[in-house]
Scaffold this active site. Sequence first.
Site, PDB file in Angstrom:
ATOM      1  N   CYS A 117      10.080  -2.288 -10.133  1.00  0.00           N
ATOM      2  CA  CYS A 117      11.332  -1.946  -9.440  1.00  0.00           C
ATOM      3  C   CYS A 117      12.421  -2.865  -9.977  1.00  0.00           C
ATOM      4  O   CYS A 117      13.041  -3.620  -9.239  1.00  0.00           O
ATOM      5  CB  CYS A 117      11.182  -2.030  -7.923  1.00  0.00           C
ATOM      6  N   GLY A 138       0.783  -1.237   0.000  1.00  0.00           N
ATOM      7  CA  GLY A 138       0.000   0.000   0.000  1.00  0.00           C
ATOM      8  C   GLY A 138       0.811   1.281   0.000  1.00  0.00           C
ATOM      9  O   GLY A 138       0.255   2.356   0.233  1.00  0.00           O
ATOM     10  N   ASP A 188       1.754  -1.310 -10.758  1.00  0.00           N
ATOM     11  CA  ASP A 188       3.090  -1.493 -10.159  1.00  0.00           C
ATOM     12  C   ASP A 188       3.314  -3.003 -10.171  1.00  0.00           C
ATOM     13  O   ASP A 188       3.075  -3.691  -9.179  1.00  0.00           O
ATOM     14  CB  ASP A 188       3.065  -0.936  -8.731  1.00  0.00           C
TER      15      ASP A 188
HETATM   16  N1  SAM Z   1       2.471  -1.023  -5.143  1.00  0.00           N
HETATM   17  C1  SAM Z   1       2.998  -1.620  -3.947  1.00  0.00           C
HETATM   18  C2  SAM Z   1       3.516  -0.527  -3.042  1.00  0.00           C
HETATM   19  O1  SAM Z   1       3.902   0.530  -3.522  1.00  0.00           O
HETATM   20  O2  SAM Z   1       3.531  -0.743  -1.820  1.00  0.00           O
HETATM   21  C3  SAM Z   1       4.066  -2.666  -4.252  1.00  0.00           C
HETATM   22  C4  SAM Z   1       3.556  -3.737  -5.177  1.00  0.00           C
HETATM   23  S1  SAM Z   1       4.647  -5.084  -5.390  1.00  0.00           S
HETATM   24  C5  SAM Z   1       5.802  -4.408  -6.496  1.00  0.00           C
HETATM   25  C6  SAM Z   1       3.724  -6.104  -6.464  1.00  0.00           C
HETATM   26  C7  SAM Z   1       2.479  -6.694  -5.842  1.00  0.00           C
HETATM   27  O3  SAM Z   1       1.745  -7.320  -6.891  1.00  0.00           O
HETATM   28  C8  SAM Z   1       2.681  -7.768  -4.789  1.00  0.00           C
HETATM   29  O4  SAM Z   1       2.093  -7.360  -3.585  1.00  0.00           O
HETATM   30  C9  SAM Z   1       1.952  -8.992  -5.342  1.00  0.00           C
HETATM   31  O5  SAM Z   1       1.263  -9.729  -4.349  1.00  0.00           O
HETATM   32  C10 SAM Z   1       0.994  -8.351  -6.309  1.00  0.00           C
HETATM   33  N2  SAM Z   1       0.494  -9.186  -7.428  1.00  0.00           N
HETATM   34  C11 SAM Z   1       1.180 -10.103  -8.138  1.00  0.00           C
HETATM   35  N3  SAM Z   1       0.385 -10.606  -9.094  1.00  0.00           N
HETATM   36  C12 SAM Z   1      -0.811  -9.985  -9.013  1.00  0.00           C
HETATM   37  C13 SAM Z   1      -2.040 -10.082  -9.713  1.00  0.00           C
HETATM   38  N4  SAM Z   1      -2.176 -10.934 -10.737  1.00  0.00           N
HETATM   39  N5  SAM Z   1      -3.066  -9.300  -9.340  1.00  0.00           N
HETATM   40  C14 SAM Z   1      -2.934  -8.446  -8.286  1.00  0.00           C
HETATM   41  N6  SAM Z   1      -1.788  -8.327  -7.566  1.00  0.00           N
HETATM   42  C15 SAM Z   1      -0.749  -9.075  -7.931  1.00  0.00           C
END
Ligand code: SAM
Length: 446
Positions: free
Chosen positions: A384, A268, A331
């Site tokens: 990232c 988040g 993201d």
């Molecule tokens: N945006 C977040 C932040 O700024 O705190 C970081 C996000 S992290 C880079 C990527 C996230 O994508 C992870 O929490 C993962 O669980 C989620 N994720 C992976 N595949 C996904 C999908 N198909 N649908 C939704 N979320 C997904």
Amino acid sequence: MNVPTPSSPPSPPLWRQLQAAAGALQAVRGGQSATAALAAVPPGLRPAAQALLFHGLRQLGRAEALRALLARRAPPPPADALLCLALALGWDEAGAPYTPFTLVDQTVEAARRGPARAQAGFVNACLRRFLREREALLAASARDPVARWNHPRWWIERLQRDWPADWQAVLQAADHPAPLTLRVNRRRSSVAALQARLAAAGIAAEPIGEDGLLLPRPRPVPELPGYAEGAFSVQDAAAQLAAPLLLDGLARPAGRPLRLLDACAAPGGKTAHLLERTDADLLALDVDLARCARIHENLARLGLAARVRAADAGDPYAWWDGQPFDAILLDAPCSASGIVRRHPDVRWLRREADIARLAATQDRLLQTLWPLLALGGRLLFCTCSVFLAEGRERIETFRARHTDARMRPAPGHLIPRSAAVDAAVPDNRRRDNDGFFYSLLEKGPA
Ligand code: SAM
């Protein structure tokens, strides 16, 4: 390392710290994340074990090469982890946190009192031989690129292809711990007010970006003034670019709130930044239910509200109400190759095949979410990662199939540079960021 302050309890003896860190290193080598491995360490030992483990992971390529020169057959995993940890801590005489005598003495003590007890003599002999033959062993190990750059070979070769002029600086940057960067919650404070509050507590902080403060000397975050009341969050300067990129200049709809989608939102960080900067009806999705709980916790601490759902962003039938979004933040899940200085385990846990798999997921999410965007709306794609396959190449592939996607100004690949390499550059501080990729697309007529 781990200097006690007058009010803190005495540190556990070094051999205990080494034992805990070696246990965690063994777990990471077995495929666990450093976070999970450290969660198994008793809380009183955890900060010291983390510092040693992170140092060990940043120098693991060198340590393993030295161990292979000292003993062709690896000892059992507990002894090997302890030996490699000691070599990682001691190989660079100038940067070593302990004298050779202390390190050898305490490593052997750690072996004697733990699961490596049967190999204590072997560990002692290897470390003493290393001290005697240091120069020759270092010269021999430096011929191996994995030892020289402390990353897997495939990772080094990919960076050489992607960044022919900068790959060394990118690798070097990964071996320096990251600074602590805060993002001020505009709804509760301001950069100037928080900076003054930190200064009053004797903590130096410099503004960075629009909402950021950089603390050159990291501190335990919950002890910083303002944390519990949600005056700030921890977020790297590169990650703080997402919210302004998506929101600045975005047309506001008349008579209804802005409809935003944060498609991969947990824990988040960027969701909160969006809500700190604008009022909006924001849907925050994440496929991982446990990580969704962290979105709730972070929003509650910061005094913000969003609709949070545990769902696959790539399956909109399960969660979309049919109303187009004004803006979407994607993201996307990625290799995390841009944040290895914060997560030094990532480079050893990833496999080369992961990159193509992650790129395919990124393509699928881009394709699926694009139709959910209103005409004139914006989608910000970010990862990232420092690999072109998780940035520029994804956008080129996407735009080849979507003539209605217009590029708006965005940084593209932000690659981290080593402070050591950039010391002569006047704006060096601005480059002290994680590796990131940003592309901003606007939906036009097809
Ligand atoms: N945006 C977040 C932040 O700024 O705190 C970081 C996000 S992290 C880079 C990527 C996230 O994508 C992870 O929490 C993962 O669980 C989620 N994720 C992976 N595949 C996904 C999908 N198909 N649908 C939704 N979320 C997904």
